[in-house]
Motif scaffolding. Structure first.
Motif, short mmCIF file in Angstrom:
data_model
loop_
_atom_site.label_atom_id
_atom_site.label_comp_id
_atom_site.label_asym_id
_atom_site.label_seq_id
_atom_site.Cartn_x
_atom_site.Cartn_y
_atom_site.Cartn_z
N UNK A 180 0.84 -1.21 0.00
CA UNK A 180 0.00 0.00 0.00
C UNK A 180 0.86 1.25 0.00
N UNK A 181 1.88 1.29 0.87
CA UNK A 181 2.76 2.45 0.94
C UNK A 181 3.54 2.62 -0.36
N UNK A 182 4.06 1.52 -0.90
CA UNK A 182 4.79 1.61 -2.17
C UNK A 182 3.92 2.12 -3.30
N UNK A 183 2.67 1.66 -3.34
CA UNK A 183 1.75 2.12 -4.40
C UNK A 183 1.49 3.61 -4.28
N UNK A 184 1.26 4.09 -3.05
CA UNK A 184 1.00 5.53 -2.86
C UNK A 184 2.23 6.34 -3.25
N UNK A 185 3.43 5.91 -2.86
CA UNK A 185 4.65 6.64 -3.20
C UNK A 185 4.85 6.70 -4.72
N UNK A 186 4.55 5.61 -5.40
CA UNK A 186 4.65 5.61 -6.86
C UNK A 186 3.64 6.56 -7.49
N UNK A 187 2.43 6.58 -6.95
CA UNK A 187 1.43 7.50 -7.48
C UNK A 187 1.86 8.95 -7.21
N UNK A 188 2.52 9.19 -6.08
CA UNK A 188 3.01 10.54 -5.78
C UNK A 188 4.04 10.99 -6.81
N UNK A 215 4.03 10.13 -9.80
CA UNK A 215 3.36 10.04 -11.11
C UNK A 215 3.96 8.90 -11.95
N UNK A 216 4.21 7.78 -11.28
CA UNK A 216 4.76 6.59 -11.92
C UNK A 216 3.73 5.48 -11.89
N UNK A 217 3.54 4.75 -12.99
CA UNK A 217 2.58 3.63 -12.97
C UNK A 217 2.93 2.63 -11.86
N UNK A 218 1.92 2.15 -11.19
CA UNK A 218 2.13 1.20 -10.09
C UNK A 218 2.41 -0.18 -10.67
N UNK A 219 3.55 -0.72 -10.28
CA UNK A 219 3.90 -2.08 -10.70
C UNK A 219 4.51 -2.82 -9.51
N UNK A 220 4.22 -4.09 -9.40
CA UNK A 220 4.70 -4.89 -8.27
C UNK A 220 5.64 -5.96 -8.78
N UNK A 221 6.88 -5.92 -8.31
CA UNK A 221 7.84 -6.96 -8.61
C UNK A 221 7.72 -8.01 -7.51
N UNK A 222 6.93 -9.05 -7.80
CA UNK A 222 6.64 -10.04 -6.77
C UNK A 222 7.89 -10.78 -6.30
N UNK A 223 8.86 -10.92 -7.18
CA UNK A 223 10.10 -11.59 -6.76
C UNK A 223 10.81 -10.76 -5.69
N UNK A 224 10.83 -9.43 -5.86
CA UNK A 224 11.43 -8.57 -4.86
C UNK A 224 10.66 -8.62 -3.54
N UNK A 225 9.31 -8.65 -3.65
CA UNK A 225 8.49 -8.73 -2.44
C UNK A 225 8.80 -10.02 -1.68
N UNK A 226 8.88 -11.13 -2.41
CA UNK A 226 9.19 -12.41 -1.77
C UNK A 226 10.60 -12.39 -1.19
N UNK A 227 11.52 -11.71 -1.87
CA UNK A 227 12.89 -11.63 -1.36
C UNK A 227 12.94 -10.87 -0.05
N UNK A 228 12.27 -9.70 0.00
CA UNK A 228 12.24 -8.91 1.24
C UNK A 228 11.61 -9.72 2.38
N UNK A 229 10.52 -10.41 2.06
CA UNK A 229 9.86 -11.22 3.08
C UNK A 229 10.77 -12.35 3.53
N UNK A 230 11.47 -12.97 2.57
CA UNK A 230 12.38 -14.06 2.92
C UNK A 230 13.53 -13.61 3.78
N UNK A 231 14.05 -12.40 3.51
CA UNK A 231 15.14 -11.87 4.34
C UNK A 231 14.67 -11.69 5.78
N UNK A 232 13.47 -11.11 5.94
CA UNK A 232 12.93 -10.94 7.29
C UNK A 232 12.74 -12.26 8.00
N UNK A 233 12.18 -13.24 7.29
CA UNK A 233 11.97 -14.56 7.90
C UNK A 233 13.30 -15.22 8.22
N UNK A 234 14.32 -15.01 7.37
CA UNK A 234 15.63 -15.61 7.61
C UNK A 234 16.28 -15.07 8.87
#
Length: 773
Positions: free
Chosen positions: A719-727, A729-748
């Motif tokens: 949600x925060x990333x989407x709002x920052x991208x809209x601020x 004026x950049x199209x909202x896109x989600x790199x799911x691999x990066x999201x999974x990587x960030x989550x994996x780092x936290x879990x690790x």
């Protein structure tokens, strides 16, 4: 309520915090947890000073002369040439110096000019050159080391840099060599900051500091269960509810003050270690890390104040009675409405800037900071409610599962506090990754080069032929192909010309790499008339016209060399070797008079055999033997702007520090919780519970909250990333691999901490833990 009563009760609480073995251990654990956060906060307050010192050091040794008229030769001038090089992936800053008189300016950090054949080096480079792995670099830098560069001449403790003595540089002045009479000349007004880059900086600081604040707040509540039992005893001997809360605040205050002392010690130790560390090619000297006095005082005041405030706020929902604490029975259900208000308010603060982009000026820093903080704080408010609701519905399962679930049902708040920091860090990381990925194309440009064809370009100085270098490079191990050209520039008149064209000299096969040619034989001259961005060649390329090599843009006499153009054949522009249309004159060797050859420089394009180790360094060594002033350049398909790259690097450095804090704080928190459950674990072991069952229950107690926390972090981060991208004026896109990587780092991080806590857990699971004195 008098100040005397407050002071008395706070003092009593402080004494409780350090009285007895249990109290001392609890105080030390709290101090370590708080101290780790304080150390990182002090480090953060020192970053602006460190950046400023690095900038001042860089500015003091500035030796570029853009837009600056070169001074005339005198006894106070110095000839200087770049000698930068690369060893494997490490950049080495180098300069060749030739003083023109006794008053020539010395570079910062150098006490005397090195003579030809000698050099002064940074301590890090000296250490590298002495290592057996640096034989190839030592071959490239054979000069004898006669001194080291002092700290004032370096921007970091691990910077690789050298100054070497030179001779004969005067013949290359205005080309590869420049003359200067002082270091540190003002390079001109700095380029204004892009609003999107300023937004990135602001969000990076907030996202990196928020987990620190969350961990400090969580650390200040270590030992809350044992504290509740002590407070119940106070109620039993006659204290009222208000007094017990003040005593509890005194305990927290003592822990936080001790944490300030620990944090200062950790910071000083880390400051000393920083001199020998390098993260993402960034290093500093310990002297750089001096916290701002005002910010340091602010940290010293806010941490104890936060300890008292957090304790008093936490105890509002706790009823302490003489026979126990109501929290150990069924808790009052947490309310949701005010927890939802925090992220909603954050979104409301960011919404007015949606669609602003960079066209409407800078983003409001207060709204950005407030909005991001409220969204991330919303995680810490929502997570306890979600954990409570989730575990409250769990039933059945194995013995280990039931033990874990029951523990979480009794103390879901403690579990949520442990996970809060990691959830905030992951949410911030996901948002930043989305923002960086979204705006990266705005700060990345296509170089037009194709690294699949050419991996390295070698430029030879004017007057130095490319034939010798090409022959030597073709014989170098690991070099697969070498394309060699002699290049120059011609203009329509010898002084102050208005039109010009590039000239490339090579055989027919090499020229076909630059453009589409008709039939070609040695002696032909071609002109590329349709190249993009080249408007002058069609005007200049006319048979019988005299053009001039090395035309002067000043009053230098006798500098230009005339050349009468022979018959010219047309050629068609082709996007081939250089990756973009090559425009200008293409000349075969026989067509060029011998007298103009000194006005040409050499350009060589190399490709390598990837199976040969250190092939790039072998080629660099060959070039250095032929022409020390030449600087090989690696080709890349795209490159990012320096400021964007610096912010990205700063994020990685800060994230590494925050991850270390997260891991250390989680470990301290885990050990504190295990210590408080020592008797409970011993009772279960005494009644025959298997160690494996208890160990698995502890793992479940960690896994359930972290899974919920990471899921919530993903939702808030996206949600925060989407709002920052809209601020922006950049199209909202989600790199799911990066999201999974960030989550994996936290879990690790949590997994590593849990594994490290298993040995203490096994030591605690003994029946003799029931002994008491």
């Amino acid at each position: 309520m008098s100040a005397r009563q407050w002071a008395r009760d706070l003092t009593m609480g402080a004494r409780f915090a350090v009285t007895g073995r249990g109290g001392l251990v609890r105080a030390v654990l709290t101090a370590v947890g708080v101290g780790l956060g304080v150390a990182l906060l002090l480090l953060t307050t020192a970053i602006p000073n460190a950046l400023n010192v690095r900038h001042e050091r860089e500015k003091a040794r500035q030796d570029w002369t853009f837009d600056v008229t070169l001074p005339p030769k005198s006894d106070a001038t110095l000839l200087l040439a770049d000698a930068d090089t690369t060893f494997r992936d490490a950049e080495v800053r180098g300069r060749t110096l030739q003083p023109e008189g006794p008053k020539a300016p010395l570079p910062p950090g150098v006490s005397a000019f090195p003579a030809p054949g000698t050099m002064v080096v940074s301590p890090a480079l000296e250490k590298l050159l002495e290592s057996p792995d640096a034989a190839l670099l030592r071959e490239r830098l054979p000069e004898r080391i006669v001194g080291t560069i002092a700290e004032t001449g370096l921007i970091g403790s691990q910077e690789l840099a050298f100054y070497r003595g030179g001779e004969g540089l005067e013949k290359h002045v205005d080309d590869e060599v420049r003359r200067l009479d002082a270091f540190g000349q003002d390079p001109g007004s700095p380029e204004p900051w892009d609003p999107v880059l300023l937004l990135l900086v602001l969000v990076v600081f907030v996202v990196l500091l928020m987990p620190v604040a969350v961990f400090v707040a969580a650390a200040e509540r270590f030992g809350s269960e044992g504290r509740d039992r002590r407070l119940a005893a106070l109620r039993l001997v006659g204290s009222d509810t208000a007094m017990t809360r003040r005593v509890a605040a005194g305990e927290a205050l003592a822990g936080s003050v001790l944490g300030l002392a620990f944090g200062t010690g950790f910071f000083l130790i880390g400051r000393r270690l920083a001199g020998s560390a390098q993260i993402f090619e960034i290093s500093v000297f310990p002297s750089y890390l001096n916290p701002s006095p005002l910010l340091a005082v602010l940290v010293a005041l806010l941490v104890p104040a936060a300890a008292v405030a957090v304790t008093l706020l936490a105890m509002r929902g706790v009823v302490i009675e003489p026979l126990g604490v109501v929290r150990t029975a069924k808790q009052r259900r947490r309310r949701l409405w005010w927890r939802i208000l925090l992220p909603v308010a954050g979104l409301a603060m960011l919404y007015p800037m949606v669609g602003q982009g960079r066209g409407e000026g800078e983003f409001n820093q207060y709204l950005v900071t407030g909005g991001v903080v409220l969204l991330l704080v919303g995680i810490t408010a929502l997570l306890p409610w979600i954990v409570e609701r989730f575990v409250g519905r769990l039933r059945g399962g194995s013995v280990s599962w039931q033990l874990a679930v029951r523990r979480l049902q009794l103390s879901s708040g403690t579990a949520a506090r442990t996970v809060n920091g990691i959830a905030v860090a992951v949410a911030g990381a996901i948002a930043l990754q989305m923002l960086f990925t979204g705006v990266e194309s705005d700060f990345t440009r296509d170089t037009g080069r194709d690294p699949r064809q050419v991996q390295m370009q070698v430029s030879m100085p004017t007057g130095t032929g490319s034939d010798e270098a090409a022959t030597a490079l073709r014989a170098t191990e690991g070099v697969r192909t070498v394309r060699a050209y002699a290049e120059g520039f011609v203009a329509e008149r010898p002084k102050n010309p208005e039109q010009g064209s590039t000239v490339a000299v090579a055989g027919c096969a090499a020229l076909r790499e630059l453009a589409k040619l008709p039939s070609c034989r040695d002696g032909d001259v071609f002109a590329v008339m349709d190249a993009e961005y080249d408007e002058d060649t069609p005007e200049l390329a006319k048979a019988g016209r005299t053009v001039y090599f090395d035309a002067a843009y000043d009053d230098t006499p006798g500098r230009a060399t005339p050349w009468k153009l022979p018959a010219i054949k047309p050629a068609e522009a082709s996007n081939t070797l250089t990756g973009s249309d090559w425009g200008g004159l293409l000349v075969t060797p026989k067509a060029l008079p011998q007298e103009v050859r000194p006005a040409l420089s050499g350009e060589l394009y190399l490709s390598f055999d990837s199976s040969v180790p250190d092939a790039h360094d072998l080629a660099r060594n060959t070039v250095a033997k032929i022409e020390p002033l030449s600087r090989p350049m690696m080709w890349v398909a795209s490159e990012r702007t320096e400021r964007y790259d610096s912010i990205r690097t700063g994020l990685f450095v800060g994230a590494a520090a925050v991850l270390l804090l997260i891991g250390a704080s989680l470990l301290v928190s885990q050990l504190e919780q295990l210590r408080e459950r020592k008797k409970l674990l011993s009772v279960l072991i005494a009644f025959g519970t298997r160690r494996g069952t208890l160990t698995l229950s502890v793992l479940w107690q960690t896994a359930i909250p972290i899974a919920i926390g990471l899921l919530l972090a993903n939702v808030v981060g996206l949600a925060l990333g989407s709002v920052l991208l809209r601020m922006t004026d950049t199209p909202v896109g989600i790199d799911w691999m990066s999201v999974l990587t960030m989550t994996g780092v936290g879990a690790s991080v949590v997994l590593v901490v849990t594994l490290l806590s298993l040995p203490p857990l096994l030591r605690l699971m003994r029946p003799d833990g029931l002994r008491t004195e």
